[in-house]
Design a protein around this motif. Structure first.
Motif, PDB file in Angstrom:
ATOM      1  N   ARG A  61     -60.837  -3.566 -17.743  1.00  0.00           N
ATOM      2  CA  ARG A  61     -61.131  -3.216 -16.406  1.00  0.00           C
ATOM      3  C   ARG A  61     -62.589  -3.139 -15.996  1.00  0.00           C
ATOM      4  O   ARG A  61     -63.206  -2.319 -15.054  1.00  0.00           O
ATOM      5  CB  ARG A  61     -60.506  -2.119 -15.897  1.00  0.00           C
ATOM      6  CG  ARG A  61     -59.089  -2.159 -15.786  1.00  0.00           C
ATOM      7  CD  ARG A  61     -58.866  -3.542 -14.425  1.00  0.00           C
ATOM      8  NE  ARG A  61     -57.589  -4.022 -14.404  1.00  0.00           N
ATOM      9  CZ  ARG A  61     -57.144  -4.971 -13.600  1.00  0.00           C
ATOM     10  NH1 ARG A  61     -58.089  -5.346 -12.778  1.00  0.00           N
ATOM     11  NH2 ARG A  61     -55.724  -5.359 -13.470  1.00  0.00           N
ATOM     12  N   GLU A 284     -58.355   8.055 -14.691  1.00  0.00           N
ATOM     13  CA  GLU A 284     -58.443   6.564 -14.234  1.00  0.00           C
ATOM     14  C   GLU A 284     -57.180   5.842 -14.458  1.00  0.00           C
ATOM     15  O   GLU A 284     -56.784   5.425 -13.516  1.00  0.00           O
ATOM     16  CB  GLU A 284     -59.633   6.211 -15.133  1.00  0.00           C
ATOM     17  CG  GLU A 284     -60.964   6.321 -14.826  1.00  0.00           C
ATOM     18  CD  GLU A 284     -61.839   6.077 -15.860  1.00  0.00           C
ATOM     19  OE1 GLU A 284     -63.255   6.504 -15.677  1.00  0.00           O
ATOM     20  OE2 GLU A 284     -61.486   5.318 -16.821  1.00  0.00           O
ATOM     21  N   ARG A 285     -56.538   6.128 -15.501  1.00  0.00           N
ATOM     22  CA  ARG A 285     -54.972   5.480 -15.760  1.00  0.00           C
ATOM     23  C   ARG A 285     -54.052   6.116 -14.618  1.00  0.00           C
ATOM     24  O   ARG A 285     -53.361   5.171 -14.155  1.00  0.00           O
ATOM     25  CB  ARG A 285     -54.757   5.907 -16.981  1.00  0.00           C
ATOM     26  CG  ARG A 285     -53.254   5.326 -17.434  1.00  0.00           C
ATOM     27  CD  ARG A 285     -52.866   5.401 -19.029  1.00  0.00           C
ATOM     28  NE  ARG A 285     -53.787   4.547 -19.673  1.00  0.00           N
ATOM     29  CZ  ARG A 285     -53.685   3.315 -20.156  1.00  0.00           C
ATOM     30  NH1 ARG A 285     -52.726   2.604 -19.336  1.00  0.00           N
ATOM     31  NH2 ARG A 285     -54.655   2.622 -20.732  1.00  0.00           N
ATOM     32  N   ALA A 287     -54.594   7.211 -11.583  1.00  0.00           N
ATOM     33  CA  ALA A 287     -54.857   6.923 -10.289  1.00  0.00           C
ATOM     34  C   ALA A 287     -54.707   5.363 -10.175  1.00  0.00           C
ATOM     35  O   ALA A 287     -55.401   4.997  -8.990  1.00  0.00           O
ATOM     36  CB  ALA A 287     -56.191   7.411  -9.959  1.00  0.00           C
ATOM     37  N   GLY A 288     -54.451   4.634 -10.960  1.00  0.00           N
ATOM     38  CA  GLY A 288     -54.128   3.425 -10.786  1.00  0.00           C
ATOM     39  C   GLY A 288     -55.345   2.294 -11.139  1.00  0.00           C
ATOM     40  O   GLY A 288     -55.321   1.114 -10.779  1.00  0.00           O
ATOM     41  N   SER A 291     -55.044  -0.984 -12.957  1.00  0.00           N
ATOM     42  CA  SER A 291     -54.006  -2.103 -12.357  1.00  0.00           C
ATOM     43  C   SER A 291     -54.733  -2.933 -11.370  1.00  0.00           C
ATOM     44  O   SER A 291     -55.638  -2.256 -10.537  1.00  0.00           O
ATOM     45  CB  SER A 291     -52.840  -1.339 -12.125  1.00  0.00           C
ATOM     46  OG  SER A 291     -53.030  -0.623 -10.824  1.00  0.00           O
ATOM     47  N   ASP A 292     -53.925  -4.104 -11.144  1.00  0.00           N
ATOM     48  CA  ASP A 292     -54.333  -5.041  -9.917  1.00  0.00           C
ATOM     49  C   ASP A 292     -54.627  -4.284  -8.687  1.00  0.00           C
ATOM     50  O   ASP A 292     -55.419  -4.432  -7.768  1.00  0.00           O
ATOM     51  CB  ASP A 292     -53.607  -6.367  -9.916  1.00  0.00           C
ATOM     52  CG  ASP A 292     -53.890  -7.180 -10.841  1.00  0.00           C
ATOM     53  OD1 ASP A 292     -54.842  -6.747 -11.750  1.00  0.00           O
ATOM     54  OD2 ASP A 292     -53.770  -8.204 -10.897  1.00  0.00           O
ATOM     55  N   ALA A 293     -53.445  -3.749  -8.080  1.00  0.00           N
ATOM     56  CA  ALA A 293     -53.170  -3.106  -6.871  1.00  0.00           C
ATOM     57  C   ALA A 293     -54.437  -2.281  -6.087  1.00  0.00           C
ATOM     58  O   ALA A 293     -54.846  -2.468  -4.888  1.00  0.00           O
ATOM     59  CB  ALA A 293     -52.130  -2.474  -6.712  1.00  0.00           C
ATOM     60  N   ARG A 294     -55.094  -1.443  -7.108  1.00  0.00           N
ATOM     61  CA  ARG A 294     -56.156  -0.615  -6.747  1.00  0.00           C
ATOM     62  C   ARG A 294     -57.359  -1.477  -6.170  1.00  0.00           C
ATOM     63  O   ARG A 294     -58.103  -1.174  -5.103  1.00  0.00           O
ATOM     64  CB  ARG A 294     -56.777   0.192  -7.823  1.00  0.00           C
ATOM     65  CG  ARG A 294     -57.588   1.222  -7.255  1.00  0.00           C
ATOM     66  CD  ARG A 294     -56.741   2.503  -6.636  1.00  0.00           C
ATOM     67  NE  ARG A 294     -57.726   3.473  -5.884  1.00  0.00           N
ATOM     68  CZ  ARG A 294     -57.539   4.432  -6.017  1.00  0.00           C
ATOM     69  NH1 ARG A 294     -56.767   5.283  -6.940  1.00  0.00           N
ATOM     70  NH2 ARG A 294     -58.664   5.372  -5.384  1.00  0.00           N
ATOM     71  N   ASP A 297     -56.441  -3.482  -2.805  1.00  0.00           N
ATOM     72  CA  ASP A 297     -56.652  -2.431  -1.485  1.00  0.00           C
ATOM     73  C   ASP A 297     -57.963  -2.195  -1.185  1.00  0.00           C
ATOM     74  O   ASP A 297     -58.447  -2.072  -0.082  1.00  0.00           O
ATOM     75  CB  ASP A 297     -56.000  -1.028  -2.028  1.00  0.00           C
ATOM     76  CG  ASP A 297     -56.388   0.054  -1.177  1.00  0.00           C
ATOM     77  OD1 ASP A 297     -55.731  -0.024   0.075  1.00  0.00           O
ATOM     78  OD2 ASP A 297     -57.072   1.153  -1.181  1.00  0.00           O
TER      79      ASP A 297
END
Length: 423
Positions: A61, A284-285, A287-288, A291-294, A297
């Motif tokens: 990330r 960090e994990r 709250a997303g 992952s891609d979605a964060r 957005d």
């Protein structure tokens, strides 16, 4: 655009993965600090712009730019000078205190700063009793630091540079990099240099923009070509572990839109990993941020804010209001260029940095004026140096009292006047 000037990123500089998520693309943008001489038509004609795109490594990330511009182009002559604001002076004293607490600095211990600029931070360490040495490739800034009594090596820091420093000065109790580590492409060679220079019980301490604050605070204008990387604590922990270091401590700080001061020591050194490191990695994990979605957005919110800001400024200009930029900051270059705001909407930009005054902003070609040269004030200032918003509002209270207003661009465009703030 010369192939010798820019290269494309394929593998992650932290973990080596080639699994990327595309996050943002701002098109081609000029270099953030490549201010132009007013009246130099040849320079205007050959002004370069480079891809400004952000990707996220799906393994560790790391947020990275896709294009790396040759450091010789970026840094050998450099117009960014460490701010002399009270906010920054107070912050530098905080850095000295935190480093001193972590390492228990004694009189005469060596502190080496990478990207030491004009020596402001090292002067604060010297006042606390440390021996200091700066390393900065910008020869114009290294010369200023030397004139101020801060010894400075005018080179890029790498393993060879580190060995020469050890031979002349001994090992360092603290190696500091404030808002420079995110500028480095070959982090492996820099960390090899850190190993060579750092005392066994010393700490390597870096201050970097925090990717959590970048995303949460929508500080997208802090994306420019000098900032190659945007880090989570999880990402830095992966990087340090791969290079024989252990993450020791982290402090969240408000400067530059949200930063972290992260310390690491030798993996076999005496400093254990602190609880704050584990807490932030867990956040960090949860709250997303892994992952891609964060990131999807974030990209959608950036697009909306850019559109809203452009409409707000253009509507004010169309209504006959005079508008100027406040603070010819690097982030201002990104903001103005990606939002398409220039001489059609703004008259000039004011800045206290002598190296920028009398020149033109990159890409948008706004004249940069010293505050004393402004003459009649505009109706509104677009606050390009929004990271100093509160200090600026206090400083410019007379402007506000006279009916002026500030347009604050992020996280959502708003107008601040003496009487009211409105979106």
């Amino acid at each position: 655009m010369s192939g010798n000037t820019v290269r494309s990123v394929t593998a992650c500089r932290v973990c080596g993965s080639e699994r990327w998520q595309k996050v943002l693309s701002f098109g081609n943008v000029p270099l953030a600090n490549a201010f132009l001489e007013a009246g130099d038509t040849e320079a205007l004609a050959r002004e370069q712009a480079y891809p400004l795109e952000v990707i996220s490594c799906r393994e560790c990330r790391l947020l990275s730019l896709t294009a790396v511009v040759d450091p010789q182009v970026l840094y050998r002559t450099y117009s960014y000078v460490t701010s002399d604001s009270e906010t920054m002076a107070r912050h530098m004293r905080t850095v000295v205190r935190l480093c001193g607490e972590q390492v228990e600095l004694a009189e005469g211990d060596l502190v080496v700063e990478l990207g030491s600029n004009t020596g402001e931070q090292l002067m604060a360490f010297r006042e606390a009793g440390a021996r200091v040495l700066g390393v900065d490739p910008a020869r114009n800034l290294a010369e200023i630091a030397e004139q101020r009594g801060v010894p400075t090596v005018p080179e890029y820091f790498d393993s060879a540079c580190a060995e020469s420093i050890v031979a002349e000065h001994g090992r360092a109790s603290v190696i500091l990099g404030r808002h420079v580590f995110a500028h480095i492409d070959d982090v492996a060679d820099v960390l090899a240099g850190v190993h060579a220079l750092l005392a066994p019980d010393g700490l390597f301490t870096i201050e970097v923009p925090y990717a959590v604050d970048l995303l949460d605070g929508l500080a997208f204008d802090t994306v420019y070509h000098e900032h190659l990387s945007y880090f989570l604590i999880s990402t830095l922990d992966t990087l340090f572990a791969r290079h024989g270091l252990r993450t020791v401590d982290v402090e969240r700080l408000p400067v530059h839109g949200g930063s972290v001061l992260v310390s690491a020591g030798p993996a076999d050194g005496p400093h254990p990993t602190g609880e704050r490191v584990r807490e932030l990695m867990a956040h960090e994990r949860a709250a997303g941020f892994l992952s891609d979605a964060r990131y999807e957005d974030f990209a959608a919110r950036v697009q909306k804010t850019c559109a809203d800001l452009s409409h707000l400024v253009r509507d004010l200009a169309a209504d006959g209001h005079r508008i100027a930029g406040y603070g010819a900051s690097a982030k201002g270059t990104t903001l103005l260029n990606i939002c398409g705001l220039g001489l059609g909407e703004l008259e000039f930009c004011t800045d206290t940095t002598p190296q920028k005054q009398g020149r033109l902003t990159p890409g948008t070609h706004l004249p940069v004026l010293a505050p004393g040269d402004v003459g009649e004030q505009p109706d509104y200032y677009l606050l390009l140096a929004w990271n100093y918003a509160e200090e600026i509002m206090r400083k410019e209270s007379a402007f506000l009292e006279a009916g002026g207003g500030f347009i604050v661009p992020v996280p959502e465009p708003s107008v601040r006047t003496r009487a009211v703030s409105r979106r």
